[in-house]
Scaffold this motif. Structure first.
Motif, short mmCIF file in Angstrom:
data_model
loop_
_atom_site.label_atom_id
_atom_site.label_comp_id
_atom_site.label_asym_id
_atom_site.label_seq_id
_atom_site.Cartn_x
_atom_site.Cartn_y
_atom_site.Cartn_z
N ASN A 35 0.80 -1.23 0.00
CA ASN A 35 0.00 0.00 0.00
C ASN A 35 0.83 1.28 0.00
OD1 ASN A 35 -2.37 -1.53 0.10
ND2 ASN A 35 -2.28 -1.67 2.32
N GLY A 36 2.15 1.14 -0.05
CA GLY A 36 3.00 2.33 -0.10
C GLY A 36 3.13 3.06 1.22
N ARG A 37 2.87 2.37 2.33
CA ARG A 37 2.97 3.01 3.65
C ARG A 37 4.39 2.85 4.18
NH1 ARG A 37 -2.09 0.70 6.96
NH2 ARG A 37 -1.28 2.14 8.52
N THR A 95 7.45 -0.72 12.77
CA THR A 95 6.27 -1.58 12.84
C THR A 95 6.67 -2.94 12.26
OG1 THR A 95 4.84 0.35 12.54
CG2 THR A 95 3.84 -1.83 12.19
N ASP A 96 6.53 -3.98 13.08
CA ASP A 96 7.10 -5.28 12.70
C ASP A 96 6.03 -6.16 12.04
OD1 ASP A 96 9.22 -6.94 12.39
OD2 ASP A 96 9.28 -7.63 14.47
N ARG A 110 9.97 -9.29 8.85
CA ARG A 110 9.78 -9.40 7.40
C ARG A 110 11.09 -9.73 6.69
NH1 ARG A 110 9.07 -4.24 9.29
NH2 ARG A 110 10.16 -2.50 8.26
N ALA A 111 12.19 -9.20 7.19
CA ALA A 111 13.51 -9.51 6.61
C ALA A 111 13.99 -10.88 7.07
CB ALA A 111 14.52 -8.43 6.99
N ARG A 112 13.82 -11.18 8.36
CA ARG A 112 14.28 -12.48 8.89
C ARG A 112 13.54 -13.64 8.24
NH1 ARG A 112 12.79 -13.10 13.91
NH2 ARG A 112 11.68 -11.15 14.15
N LEU A 113 12.22 -13.50 8.05
CA LEU A 113 11.46 -14.58 7.42
C LEU A 113 11.84 -14.71 5.95
CD1 LEU A 113 9.41 -16.82 7.55
CD2 LEU A 113 7.60 -15.11 7.18
N THR A 114 12.09 -13.61 5.28
CA THR A 114 12.54 -13.68 3.89
C THR A 114 13.86 -14.44 3.81
OG1 THR A 114 11.41 -11.62 3.30
CG2 THR A 114 13.21 -12.33 1.85
N GLU A 166 5.68 7.16 10.37
CA GLU A 166 5.48 5.70 10.32
C GLU A 166 4.04 5.38 9.96
OE1 GLU A 166 6.78 1.59 11.14
OE2 GLU A 166 7.85 3.46 10.75
N GLY A 167 3.87 4.52 8.97
CA GLY A 167 2.54 4.08 8.57
C GLY A 167 1.84 4.99 7.58
N LEU A 168 2.42 6.13 7.27
CA LEU A 168 1.80 7.06 6.31
C LEU A 168 2.37 6.85 4.92
CD1 LEU A 168 1.85 10.37 8.42
CD2 LEU A 168 -0.01 8.69 8.19
N THR A 169 1.62 7.23 3.91
CA THR A 169 2.11 7.22 2.54
C THR A 169 2.75 8.58 2.24
OG1 THR A 169 0.08 8.10 1.58
CG2 THR A 169 0.22 5.69 1.84
N THR A 170 3.52 8.64 1.18
CA THR A 170 4.12 9.90 0.78
C THR A 170 3.04 10.93 0.47
OG1 THR A 170 6.08 8.79 -0.08
CG2 THR A 170 5.64 10.99 -0.93
N VAL A 171 1.96 10.52 -0.18
CA VAL A 171 0.86 11.44 -0.49
C VAL A 171 0.29 12.05 0.79
CG1 VAL A 171 -1.48 11.58 -1.44
CG2 VAL A 171 0.28 10.31 -2.68
#
Length: 196
Positions: free
Chosen positions: A26-28, A33-34, A67-71, A95-100
Motif C-alpha cells: 500500500n506504499g505506507r 512496525t514489525d 519481514r527480513a528475517r522470514l525472507t 510511520e505508517g503514512l504514505t508519501t501522499v
C-alpha cells in the motif's frame, strides 16, 4: 579469471529486499512496525532460493525485523546473523503514512531530502550503513544482506561513495536481488532490482 581484455569484476555485496507486506503493497512507510509477510510476500521470498543457493557467501546478515528475517529463512538462510544496522530508515511521526499523506502537510516531502520528525536523520542512516559497507569490504568473500527498501537503496549509494540522498535514484521492489561489486578498484552496481 576473466579472458584477456575483459574487466576484472567481483560481486562482493548482494542485497535482497524482503517479501511483500500489507504496508509495502500500500506504499505506507514501514520501519519499526514489525509486520509479517503477506501470502504474496511468502511466495516471493521462496523464489529467491534458487538464485541464492548457487552462491557461496562468507557472511549472511539480516535486519532484525521479522519481514527480513522470514525472507532470509524462506530463501534458505535460517541462520542469517541479525545486524541492527540493516533496519529500515526510522520514519518517526511518519510511520505508517504514505508519501501522499505526508505531502498534505509538507509539500514535496521525501525521506531523501526532508527530515522525519522523531525519526532518523540522513547522517544517522549514513553512519550505520557505512558500518555494513565496512563489514562487506572486510569479508573474505561475498556478503548477502536481507533488509528494506530505503535502507538498501541507501546502502547501495554508500557502497558507491555517494551521499545517502542519491538513493532516491534507485527503485527497489520486494523480493528482488541486487549485486554490488568492484571493477578494477572502483565500487560499482553489477545488477539492480532483479526478479528471480
Amino acid at each position: 579469471m576473466s579472458p584477456p581484455g575483459t574487466a576484472e569484476v567481483e560481486d562482493q555485496l548482494w542485497l535482497v529486499r524482503h517479501g511483500e507486506t500489507e504496508w509495502s503493497r500500500n506504499g505506507r512507510h514501514t520501519s519499526t512496525t514489525d509486520l509479517p509477510l503477506t501470502d504474496v510476500g511468502v511466495a516471493g521470498a521462496r523464489t529467491l532460493t534458487g538464485p541464492l543457493a548457487a552462491v557461496d557467501f562468507a557472511q549472511v546478515l539480516t535486519s532484525p525485523r521479522q519481514r527480513a528475517r522470514l525472507t532470509a529463512e524462506l530463501a534458505g538462510f535460517p541462520d542469517a546473523e541479525i545486524d541492527a544496522d540493516l533496519a529500515e530508515w526510522a520514519y518517526g511521526d511518519y510511520e505508517g503514512l504514505t508519501t501522499v499523506q505526508i505531502r498534505e502537510s509538507v509539500p514535496g516531502w521525501s525521506v531523501w531530502t526532508h527530515d522525519s520528525p522523531g525519526g532518523e536523520t540522513a547522517a544517522q542512516v549514513t553512519e550505520r550503513l557505512d558500518r555494513i559497507v565496512a563489514r562487506a569490504r572486510a569479508a573474505t568473500g561475498k556478503t548477502l544482506v536481507f533488509a528494506h527498501g530505503h535502507s538498501l537503496r541507501a546502502l547501495a549509494v554508500r557502497w558507491l561513495g555517494l551521499d545517502v540522498s542519491e538513493g532516491r535514484r534507485f527503485t527497489l521492489d520486494t523480493s528482488t536481488i541486487s549485486m554490488l561489486g568492484v571493477d578494477r578498484g572502483t565500487q560499482v552496481v553489477r545488477r539492480w532490482n532483479v526478479q528471480p
